[in-house]
Design an enzyme around this catalytic site. Structure first.
Site, PDB file in Angstrom:
ATOM      1  CG  ASP A   1      -1.547   1.322   1.624  1.00  0.00           C
ATOM      2  OD1 ASP A   1      -1.845   1.921   0.675  1.00  0.00           O
ATOM      3  OD2 ASP A   1      -1.358   1.908   2.872  1.00  0.00           O
TER       4      ASP A   1
ATOM      5  NE  ARG B   1      -2.470  13.037  -0.903  1.00  0.00           N
ATOM      6  CZ  ARG B   1      -1.874  12.575  -2.115  1.00  0.00           C
ATOM      7  NH1 ARG B   1      -1.875  11.229  -2.121  1.00  0.00           N
ATOM      8  NH2 ARG B   1      -1.583  13.491  -2.823  1.00  0.00           N
TER       9      ARG B   1
ATOM     10  CG  ASP C   1      -1.747   7.960   1.760  1.00  0.00           C
ATOM     11  OD1 ASP C   1      -0.597   8.365   1.522  1.00  0.00           O
ATOM     12  OD2 ASP C   1      -2.624   8.717   2.123  1.00  0.00           O
TER      13      ASP C   1
END
Length: 249
Positions: free
Chosen positions: A15, A24, A17
């Site tokens: 993944d 972000r 974030d």
């Protein structure tokens, strides 16, 4: 030497974030260096809910060549070795009338929502999903942090998802809360497990993600029979877990 040891049948899939980067935020040089080292031992891929532009903002402009596989929008846009290998479109799948009905209802709901602040870009239409943000995606980082805390107390996103799920049950949509301020909406089966159709050659797929709980956007792929799931708490934790699994010799 390292290249010769590479196990082509093993894939480490990440993944973005909260796993490779802080939410972000841009990837650190140390993480990029570690991923390069990891690629000498196993095949490496990333899968994110965001579109390729946003993933590039976080992981760098050369992202599609820095990793063996890059799956943006949960794999609905798929790259292998820097080349596009597949796309899927929400517009084609649902049609404009049903899309418009969903978007109109969602905007009305947000207009009536009483939360401390609202900014702009409440709905972002991507090729394979709709991203909905009650506060608006162009809020500042400080406002993001504040909303995340507020949401944990007031359940703004879970309540909104509950209403939308009931209203649009006939569309067979999945609602996935991820990040600090938004949730993704897409047809059932278009979660991160979608990318697995491109990975059938691997005998072992290790998935690393932070939102692996039920309702989180890493849950389905974490639970999949095709993967060995690993829950991480931060990018540093990701590095530590990878070292112990892949680089422990």
């Amino acid at each position: 030497m390292a290249a010769a040891r590479k196990d082509a049948g093993v894939l480490a899939l990440f993944d973005v974030d909260g796993t490779l980067t802080a939410p972000r935020k841009e990837v650190t040089p140390e993480m990029l260096e570690f991923m390069k080292r990891l690629r000498e031992n196993v095949t490496v891929g990333v899968v994110g809910g965001s579109d390729l532009v946003k993933i590039s903002e976080q992981l760098g402009k050369s992202v599609i060549t820095d990793y063996d596989y890059v799956f943006s929008e949960n794999g609905l846009v798929a790259h292998k070795d820097g080349k596009l290998i597949g796309t899927q479109s929400l517009k084609t799948y649902l049609g404009d009338d049903q899309l418009k009905e969903f978007i109109n209802f969602t905007l009305h709901y947000i207009a009536d929502l009483d939360i401390p602040i609202k900014r702009g870009t409440f709905i972002e239409f991507r090729s394979g999903m709709i991203n909905v943000s009650p506060i608006g995606r162009n809020c500042s980082q400080e406002e993001r942090d504040d909303f995340e805390k507020y949401d944990k107390v007031h359940n703004v996103r879970p309540k909104m998802v509950s209403v939308l799920r009931e209203k649009f049950a006939h569309l067979n949509l999945t609602f996935s809360i991820g990040g600090q301020i938004s949730f993704d909406v897409f047809p059932q089966g278009w979660d991160k497990t979608y990318c697995l159709r491109y990975l059938e050659e691997f005998k072992e797929i290790h998935f690393f993600g932070d939102k692996t709980y039920k309702g989180g956007n890493d849950h389905e792929i974490f639970e999949s029979d095709r993967t060995v799931g690993h829950t991480v708490t931060s990018p540093n934790d990701t590095v530590q877990q990878c070292k112990s699994i892949f680089l422990s010799e």
